[in-house]
Design an enzyme around this catalytic site. Sequence first.
Site, mmCIF file in Angstrom:
data_model
loop_
_atom_site.group_PDB
_atom_site.id
_atom_site.type_symbol
_atom_site.label_atom_id
_atom_site.label_comp_id
_atom_site.label_asym_id
_atom_site.label_seq_id
_atom_site.Cartn_x
_atom_site.Cartn_y
_atom_site.Cartn_z
ATOM 1 N N GLU A 91 -3.542 7.599 -3.918
ATOM 2 C CA GLU A 91 -3.545 6.388 -3.108
ATOM 3 C C GLU A 91 -3.451 5.181 -4.042
ATOM 4 O OE1 GLU A 91 -7.186 4.930 -1.138
ATOM 5 O OE2 GLU A 91 -6.009 4.895 0.705
ATOM 6 N N TYR A 118 0.862 -1.186 0.000
ATOM 7 C CA TYR A 118 0.000 0.000 0.000
ATOM 8 C C TYR A 118 0.894 1.231 0.000
ATOM 9 C CZ TYR A 118 -3.013 3.720 1.753
ATOM 10 O OH TYR A 118 -3.694 4.909 1.900
#
Length: 397
Positions: free
Chosen positions: A206, A118
Amino acid sequence: MNLHEYQGKEILSSFGVRVQRGIVADNHKSAVDAAKQLSAETGTGWWVIKAQIHAGGRGKGGGVKLAKNLGEVESISKNIIGMMLKTPQTPPQGKKVHQVLIAEDVYYPGDSEPEEFYMSVLLNRGAGKNMIMYSTEGGMDIETVAEETPHLIFLEEVDPATGLLPFQARKIAFNLGLSGKAFKEMTKFATSLYEAYVKSDATLFEINPVLKTSDDKILAVDAKVTLDNNALFRHKDYVDLRDLREESPIEVEANAAGLNYVDLDGNVGCMVNGAGLAMSTMDLIKQSGGEPANFLDVGGTADAERVETGFRIILKDPAVKAILVNIFGGIVRCDRVAQGIVDAYKNMGDEIKVPIIVRLQGTNAVEAKELIDKSGLNVISVVEFKEAADKVQEVLG
Ligand code: GDP
Ligand code: MN
């Protein structure tokens, strides 16, 4: 302004960030053409069909599917395009899918297992710095990771004056447990990602998951991007990326009329001048047992035309049971605003079916109250903030 995954990936690509490649399609025929073209360009034999909506969690909701032949590309695309996709991030009824991204399969087998990470870049207002947030736990909800295994989330603060320094990029790759080619790829990935964030004037990039492929390439499989509206004037080519179908129709209309309007879930419509007063009015409504149906800042000129536009927009929301107008008259005198309200009301006639509570305070507030009281309209005029709250409570029963 939020972007679709495919648009975010195009921006990333333009800054040299490696991405899972794909071609967008709005029907199942062009989806098949896209799949063929993609295979010619990348050599992929499998494809991932990904619903393009402004919401995450698409995989869980059935909006991301693997296709192993062109027949499956066609049938899956046919299913997904036009569907109401429900994910934990959509409204309860879901969001309509207008387009799919036909992407190359990047989870192919090889010397090592693919690994999901991530990574996001955002502004840390408290620190006055940008921040790279990253984790070894990619592919799942970062909120869940934060709750259950917070020690697996790393933060790297970046001074906007220096940008991401080489030692910081190496630290990121090291903390993600990488070595060799993947390590080098990750330093380049983080550096280009940060550059994309800064140069596109984004407020969020993101990437979940960032993938290490089985042959040690690092690439973005997903992209959630928010651009700063206030900087769009510097990015003429990004303006067209706005997809109005993804936004609340009432908000789009209000914004076109120059009103600052945000749709909310409650039952009391509010029309206020000034964002600060609008916020405290919403608090007041909540305290008196109601729920604000919207945020609406009419700005400095609360004349009849603007007030009427405001009423019309508020009344488009069928949940509205009362409207609270809270205007502070400074340069705009209260009696002029009151006249505007009376004129707008008369003009709209029986279109207004809910009680309206008006609180005008400031220059000529007394004259304003008189003007409204004498109008004979179904408008309740009050002077004090607390009185306004009590009236809202009263009309809501
Ligand atoms: P999200 O669910 O909206 O966050 O959409 P993502 O783009 O993150 O995709 C969801 C999931 O689909 C990923 O976490 C992967 O597990 C899977 N996925 C994405 N691309 C591929 C691919 O190329 N091959 C395979 N097998 N799975 C993929
Ligand atoms: Mn994702």
